[in-house]
Design a protein around this motif. Structure first.
Motif, PDB file in Angstrom:
ATOM      1  N   ASP A 163       0.851  -1.191   0.000  1.00 46.94           N
ATOM      2  CA  ASP A 163       0.000   0.000   0.000  1.00 46.94           C
ATOM      3  C   ASP A 163       0.890   1.246   0.000  1.00 46.94           C
ATOM      4  OD1 ASP A 163      -2.226   1.685   0.169  1.00 46.94           O
ATOM      5  OD2 ASP A 163      -2.148   1.676   2.365  1.00 46.94           O
ATOM      6  N   PRO A 164       1.583   1.514  -1.106  1.00 48.98           N
ATOM      7  CA  PRO A 164       2.528   2.636  -1.133  1.00 48.98           C
ATOM      8  C   PRO A 164       1.863   3.996  -0.996  1.00 48.98           C
ATOM      9  CG  PRO A 164       2.206   1.751  -3.336  1.00 48.98           C
ATOM     10  CD  PRO A 164       1.526   0.809  -2.397  1.00 48.98           C
ATOM     11  N   GLY A 165       0.567   4.097  -1.286  1.00 50.32           N
ATOM     12  CA  GLY A 165      -0.107   5.383  -1.207  1.00 50.32           C
ATOM     13  C   GLY A 165      -0.531   5.774   0.193  1.00 50.32           C
ATOM     14  N   GLY A 166      -0.778   4.784   1.049  1.00 50.51           N
ATOM     15  CA  GLY A 166      -1.305   5.112   2.373  1.00 50.51           C
ATOM     16  C   GLY A 166      -0.471   4.625   3.525  1.00 50.51           C
ATOM     17  N   SER A 167       0.690   4.035   3.253  1.00 55.12           N
ATOM     18  CA  SER A 167       1.553   3.507   4.306  1.00 55.12           C
ATOM     19  C   SER A 167       2.928   4.135   4.213  1.00 55.12           C
ATOM     20  CB  SER A 167       1.685   1.985   4.187  1.00 55.12           C
ATOM     21  OG  SER A 167       0.422   1.365   4.259  1.00 55.12           O
ATOM     22  N   THR A 168       3.561   4.301   5.346  1.00 52.61           N
ATOM     23  CA  THR A 168       4.924   4.827   5.374  1.00 52.61           C
ATOM     24  C   THR A 168       5.802   3.921   6.222  1.00 52.61           C
ATOM     25  OG1 THR A 168       4.451   6.239   7.282  1.00 52.61           O
ATOM     26  CG2 THR A 168       4.171   7.213   5.086  1.00 52.61           C
ATOM     27  N   ILE A 169       7.086   3.835   5.827  1.00 52.32           N
ATOM     28  CA  ILE A 169       8.060   3.033   6.568  1.00 52.32           C
ATOM     29  C   ILE A 169       9.225   3.949   6.912  1.00 52.32           C
ATOM     30  CG2 ILE A 169       9.566   1.023   6.512  1.00 52.32           C
ATOM     31  CD1 ILE A 169       7.773  -0.071   4.252  1.00 52.32           C
ATOM     32  N   SER A 170       9.531   4.038   8.188  1.00 50.10           N
ATOM     33  CA  SER A 170      10.661   4.851   8.624  1.00 50.10           C
ATOM     34  C   SER A 170      11.582   3.995   9.480  1.00 50.10           C
ATOM     35  CB  SER A 170      10.191   6.074   9.405  1.00 50.10           C
ATOM     36  OG  SER A 170       9.418   5.701  10.529  1.00 50.10           O
ATOM     37  N   THR A 171      12.874   4.296   9.429  1.00 51.23           N
ATOM     38  CA  THR A 171      13.860   3.510  10.173  1.00 51.23           C
ATOM     39  C   THR A 171      14.823   4.429  10.902  1.00 51.23           C
ATOM     40  OG1 THR A 171      15.379   3.407   8.300  1.00 51.23           O
ATOM     41  CG2 THR A 171      13.763   1.623   8.498  1.00 51.23           C
ATOM     42  N   SER A 172      15.435   3.889  11.936  1.00 52.56           N
ATOM     43  CA  SER A 172      16.484   4.585  12.659  1.00 52.56           C
ATOM     44  C   SER A 172      17.579   3.578  12.974  1.00 52.56           C
ATOM     45  CB  SER A 172      15.956   5.202  13.956  1.00 52.56           C
ATOM     46  OG  SER A 172      16.980   5.899  14.637  1.00 52.56           O
ATOM     47  N   ALA A 173      18.765   3.794  12.392  1.00 53.62           N
ATOM     48  CA  ALA A 173      19.868   2.860  12.570  1.00 53.62           C
ATOM     49  C   ALA A 173      21.180   3.652  12.690  1.00 53.62           C
ATOM     50  CB  ALA A 173      19.938   1.896  11.388  1.00 53.62           C
ATOM     51  N   PRO A 174      21.677   3.863  13.910  1.00 49.67           N
ATOM     52  CA  PRO A 174      21.068   3.366  15.149  1.00 49.67           C
ATOM     53  C   PRO A 174      19.976   4.293  15.676  1.00 49.67           C
ATOM     54  CG  PRO A 174      23.132   4.462  15.636  1.00 49.67           C
ATOM     55  CD  PRO A 174      22.994   4.495  14.133  1.00 49.67           C
TER      56      PRO A 174
END
Length: 263
Positions: A49-60
């Protein structure tokens, strides 16, 4: 007397032959760990669902470790998704740890791998209560390809949190790791080469929840133990010669005693 001496000589020669033919099985384990995650590469990510979902990361992630300090974090935000439940939204992301490296071609072929991590999974949002599953996916990066294994962790009631749990498994072989494409979310059928080129380890996260959910995944204390394939190491060349010398001395002693008896 003669029979006894003959037995001694036979034993001496037998020992020499046994030593000459023997080898030593040598094996070792290399343990790779990281709890600071100062050199991590985040993979490409995929969501259905690229239009309504977001993925965020923190490393570290500076404050999400166990019990505190640095860790890894991935957040899957489905709160703005228009996908109608109970349809699941599939998403993924991976963390390649550049400090966790092993080269089978120079350090020895891999017999098996033991993997362990501390994981905290939290879900929130406008969702009905349900049982959610929790999986640790140790990752191998080799020759430009990613491979994932699956180690089940404790399930929990969502929305909610698992708090930090240690998830681990020993004896993982190459067939436990399947080719995975983080850009498409598709598994393949091939496996890494445990006797091949250099490997970087890490972990992958695949999320599968319905719209309205906020998923936060924290990782810390990643540990990979690599058990090398036992190698047959020949004994030093001098040992068989030493054993042969012992046999010769035994034979010489027997001849002297025989002559003395004849006199």
């Amino acid at each position: 007397m003669h029979t006894c001496n003959l037995k001694i000589v036979g034993l001496a020669f037998g020992a020499g032959l046994a030593i000459a033919a023997s080898t030593i099985a040598a094996s070792a384990t290399t343990v790779l760990t990281d709890g600071a995650f100062t050199s991590v590469t985040v993979t490409s990510s995929f969501t259905t669902d690229p239009g309504g979902s977001t993925i965020s990361t923190s490393a570290p992630c500076s404050n999400c470790g166990n019990p505190s300090g640095a860790g890894l974090q991935a957040i899957f935000d489905y709160t703005n998704s228009s996908v109608v439940p109970p349809t699941l939204i599939m998403s993924d992301v991976g963390f390649r740890d550049n400090l966790l490296s092993y080269n089978p071609s120079t350090q020895g072929a891999i017999a098996s791998i033991s993997a362990s991590v501390d994981k905290n999974l939290t879900t929130a949002g406008s969702i009905a209560s349900a049982t959610a599953f929790n999986t640790f996916r140790p990752m191998i990066y080799q020759d430009g390809n990613y491979y994932l294994a699956a180690i089940p962790g404790p399930s929990f009631t969502s929305p909610g949190t698992t708090n930090y749990n240690t998830i681990s498994q020993t004896g993982l072989t190459a067939t436990d790791f399947l080719l995975y494409n983080f850009a498409t979310g598709i598994f393949g059928s091939t496996n890494p080469n445990f006797a091949g080129d250099s490997i970087l380890f890490g972990l992958g996260q695949i999320s599968s929840f319905t719209a309205g959910v906020l998923v936060t995944v924290d990782y810390d204390n990643l540990s990979i133990a690599v058990s090398q394939t036992p190698a047959q190491t020949p004994l030093p060349a001098a040992l068989p010669l030493f054993a042969t010398g012992l046999g010769a001395l035994g034979l010489l002693g027997w001849r002297r005693k025989r002559k003395a008896a004849a006199a």
